[in-house]
Design a protein around this motif. Structure first.
Motif, PDB file in Angstrom:
ATOM      1  N   ARG A   1      -8.003 -14.488 -40.976  1.00 26.56           N
ATOM      2  CA  ARG A   1      -7.458 -13.376 -41.761  1.00 26.56           C
ATOM      3  C   ARG A   1      -5.993 -13.631 -42.097  1.00 26.56           C
ATOM      4  NH1 ARG A   1      -5.872  -8.143 -38.077  1.00 26.56           N
ATOM      5  NH2 ARG A   1      -5.511  -9.186 -36.078  1.00 26.56           N
ATOM      6  N   GLY A   2      -5.581 -13.113 -43.227  1.00 26.06           N
ATOM      7  CA  GLY A   2      -4.185 -13.174 -43.621  1.00 26.06           C
ATOM      8  C   GLY A   2      -3.476 -11.914 -43.159  1.00 26.06           C
ATOM      9  N   VAL A   3      -2.230 -12.066 -42.724  1.00 22.46           N
ATOM     10  CA  VAL A   3      -1.420 -10.925 -42.295  1.00 22.46           C
ATOM     11  C   VAL A   3      -0.094 -10.980 -43.040  1.00 22.46           C
ATOM     12  CG1 VAL A   3      -0.364  -9.710 -40.346  1.00 22.46           C
ATOM     13  CG2 VAL A   3      -2.468 -11.022 -39.989  1.00 22.46           C
ATOM     14  N   PRO A   4       0.116 -10.093 -44.001  1.00 24.22           N
ATOM     15  CA  PRO A   4       1.374 -10.125 -44.753  1.00 24.22           C
ATOM     16  C   PRO A   4       2.566  -9.747 -43.885  1.00 24.22           C
ATOM     17  CG  PRO A   4       0.044  -8.216 -45.390  1.00 24.22           C
ATOM     18  CD  PRO A   4      -0.812  -9.057 -44.503  1.00 24.22           C
ATOM     19  N   ALA A   5       3.625 -10.529 -44.002  1.00 22.05           N
ATOM     20  CA  ALA A   5       4.857 -10.260 -43.253  1.00 22.05           C
ATOM     21  C   ALA A   5       5.728  -9.283 -44.030  1.00 22.05           C
ATOM     22  CB  ALA A   5       5.612 -11.565 -43.015  1.00 22.05           C
ATOM     23  N   MET A   6       6.494  -8.492 -43.298  1.00 24.68           N
ATOM     24  CA  MET A   6       7.357  -7.488 -43.928  1.00 24.68           C
ATOM     25  C   MET A   6       8.706  -7.427 -43.219  1.00 24.68           C
ATOM     26  SD  MET A   6       4.479  -4.514 -44.404  1.00 24.68           S
ATOM     27  CE  MET A   6       3.293  -5.285 -43.303  1.00 24.68           C
ATOM     28  N   TRP A   7       9.765  -7.755 -43.953  1.00 19.95           N
ATOM     29  CA  TRP A   7      11.116  -7.667 -43.408  1.00 19.95           C
ATOM     30  C   TRP A   7      12.012  -6.808 -44.307  1.00 19.95           C
ATOM     31  CZ3 TRP A   7       9.475 -13.137 -43.278  1.00 19.95           C
ATOM     32  CH2 TRP A   7       9.016 -13.508 -42.000  1.00 19.95           C
ATOM     33  N   GLY A   8      11.409  -5.880 -45.002  1.00 13.14           N
ATOM     34  CA  GLY A   8      12.196  -5.030 -45.894  1.00 13.14           C
ATOM     35  C   GLY A   8      12.084  -5.461 -47.342  1.00 13.14           C
ATOM     36  N   GLY A   9      12.871  -4.805 -48.194  1.00 17.51           N
ATOM     37  CA  GLY A   9      12.820  -5.107 -49.617  1.00 17.51           C
ATOM     38  C   GLY A   9      11.459  -4.769 -50.195  1.00 17.51           C
ATOM     39  N   ALA A  10      10.960  -5.643 -51.062  1.00 17.80           N
ATOM     40  CA  ALA A  10       9.683  -5.388 -51.733  1.00 17.80           C
ATOM     41  C   ALA A  10       8.490  -5.897 -50.929  1.00 17.80           C
ATOM     42  CB  ALA A  10       9.693  -6.046 -53.111  1.00 17.80           C
ATOM     43  N   MET A  11       8.723  -6.439 -49.740  1.00 17.77           N
ATOM     44  CA  MET A  11       7.639  -7.058 -48.975  1.00 17.77           C
ATOM     45  C   MET A  11       6.539  -6.063 -48.590  1.00 17.77           C
ATOM     46  SD  MET A  11       9.774  -9.742 -46.589  1.00 17.77           S
ATOM     47  CE  MET A  11       8.409 -10.780 -46.061  1.00 17.77           C
ATOM     48  N   GLU A  12       6.910  -4.816 -48.347  1.00 14.55           N
ATOM     49  CA  GLU A  12       5.895  -3.813 -48.020  1.00 14.55           C
ATOM     50  C   GLU A  12       5.011  -3.531 -49.240  1.00 14.55           C
ATOM     51  OE1 GLU A  12       5.429   0.780 -46.408  1.00 14.55           O
ATOM     52  OE2 GLU A  12       7.256  -0.350 -45.946  1.00 14.55           O
ATOM     53  N   LEU A  13       5.616  -3.526 -50.428  1.00 16.72           N
ATOM     54  CA  LEU A  13       4.836  -3.330 -51.652  1.00 16.72           C
ATOM     55  C   LEU A  13       3.858  -4.492 -51.846  1.00 16.72           C
ATOM     56  CD1 LEU A  13       7.591  -2.141 -54.188  1.00 16.72           C
ATOM     57  CD2 LEU A  13       6.246  -0.790 -52.566  1.00 16.72           C
ATOM     58  N   HIS A  14       4.312  -5.694 -51.539  1.00 10.37           N
ATOM     59  CA  HIS A  14       3.460  -6.867 -51.680  1.00 10.37           C
ATOM     60  C   HIS A  14       2.325  -6.841 -50.649  1.00 10.37           C
ATOM     61  CE1 HIS A  14       7.278  -8.945 -53.445  1.00 10.37           C
ATOM     62  NE2 HIS A  14       6.753  -8.057 -54.259  1.00 10.37           N
ATOM     63  N   ALA A  15       2.616  -6.299 -49.467  1.00 11.58           N
ATOM     64  CA  ALA A  15       1.570  -6.140 -48.447  1.00 11.58           C
ATOM     65  C   ALA A  15       0.523  -5.129 -48.914  1.00 11.58           C
ATOM     66  CB  ALA A  15       2.191  -5.686 -47.131  1.00 11.58           C
ATOM     67  N   LYS A  16       0.984  -4.056 -49.549  1.00 11.61           N
ATOM     68  CA  LYS A  16       0.049  -3.066 -50.104  1.00 11.61           C
ATOM     69  C   LYS A  16      -0.831  -3.704 -51.183  1.00 11.61           C
ATOM     70  CE  LYS A  16       1.253   1.172 -50.996  1.00 11.61           C
ATOM     71  NZ  LYS A  16       1.984   2.353 -51.549  1.00 11.61           N
ATOM     72  N   ALA A  17      -0.229  -4.567 -51.989  1.00 14.94           N
ATOM     73  CA  ALA A  17      -0.985  -5.260 -53.033  1.00 14.94           C
ATOM     74  C   ALA A  17      -2.048  -6.162 -52.414  1.00 14.94           C
ATOM     75  CB  ALA A  17      -0.038  -6.087 -53.909  1.00 14.94           C
ATOM     76  N   PHE A  18      -1.701  -6.814 -51.306  1.00 17.96           N
ATOM     77  CA  PHE A  18      -2.640  -7.700 -50.612  1.00 17.96           C
ATOM     78  C   PHE A  18      -3.888  -6.930 -50.178  1.00 17.96           C
ATOM     79  CE2 PHE A  18      -4.144  -9.297 -46.451  1.00 17.96           C
ATOM     80  CZ  PHE A  18      -4.486 -10.599 -46.786  1.00 17.96           C
ATOM     81  N   TYR A  19      -3.688  -5.786 -49.537  1.00 14.54           N
ATOM     82  CA  TYR A  19      -4.830  -5.014 -49.047  1.00 14.54           C
ATOM     83  C   TYR A  19      -5.550  -4.271 -50.178  1.00 14.54           C
ATOM     84  CZ  TYR A  19      -3.378  -6.194 -44.349  1.00 14.54           C
ATOM     85  OH  TYR A  19      -3.057  -6.895 -43.209  1.00 14.54           O
TER      86      TYR A  19
END
Length: 210
Positions: free
Chosen positions: A79-97
């Motif tokens: 499985r892939g697990v998107p990393a999040m360190w702030g900025g737009a990374m949480e939005l990109h994680a939402k896009a992944f799921y």
């Protein structure tokens, strides 16, 4: 004569035996996760990649990883697990799921990597991400329904918790059975990360067999 032939054969096979017995060391080639993280499927040897669509190293690692995943045995899950360190990374994680909820994961993974690493689109807003999904054949209404769903939000929170528990410091990184962390820094290269992952998978398989 027979003894001489046997000795020649043993000498010829010696390098292969050394290669087969290659051992990687905890602390040197990979790290131990303590406490271990519970796998989502305890019946399998779970491997996971911590990544970010905007990470150049993740982008170049992706084709190699895709080929490696095809070699995994039935007793191994990935499985892939998107990393999040702030900025737009949480939005990109939402896009992944959201892509997985919409069953367009492979297409959108490629599109997200392409947009961030090649086209240099920052994708810093929901609207920009929505436009990318629409450009790849997803209805805007369907995108927002998945993107803003409770299920996607829950998965994003869980991914963030797993990454924090694993104490990742960069991407890409591989985790095996929630016990072992493999980073490019200790592995020496992304190619070597996969060799170490294979070694640890076999280590887990042997432990389960015992």
């Amino acid at each position: 004569m027979f003894k001489r032939i046997l000795m020649i054969m043993l000498l010829a096979l010696a390098p292969l035996a050394v290669q087969a017995q290659e051992v990687y060391e905890a602390g040197k080639d990979y790290d131990i996760i303590n406490p271990a993280i519970r796998a989502s499927d305890m019946s399998k040897i779970e491997t996971a990649e911590f990544f970010w669509y905007g990470c150049g190293h993740c982008y170049t690692f992706e084709p190699m990883l895709a080929q490696w995943k095809k070699t995994l045995a039935d007793d191994v899950s990935f499985r892939g697990v998107p990393a999040m360190w702030g900025g737009a990374m949480e939005l990109h994680a939402k896009a992944f799921y959201a892509a997985r909820a919409l069953d367009v994961a492979e297409k959108m993974d490629q599109a997200m990597f392409q947009a961030l690493n090649v086209d240099r689109k920052p994708l810093r807003s929901d609207k920009e991400i929505a436009q990318l999904f629409v450009a790849n054949g997803v209805a805007e209404e369907d995108f927002y329904k998945a993107y803003n769903s409770f299920g996607v939000s829950s998965q994003v929170r869980q991914a963030n918790s797993i990454a924090r528990a694993a104490k990742i410091t960069g991407t890409p990184a591989l985790m095996v059975s929630g016990k072992y962390m493999i980073s490019p820094r200790k592995a020496g290269s992304t190619a070597n990360m996969l060799k170490i992952a294979d070694y640890l998978i076999e280590k887990e398989r042997a432990a389960k067999g015992s």
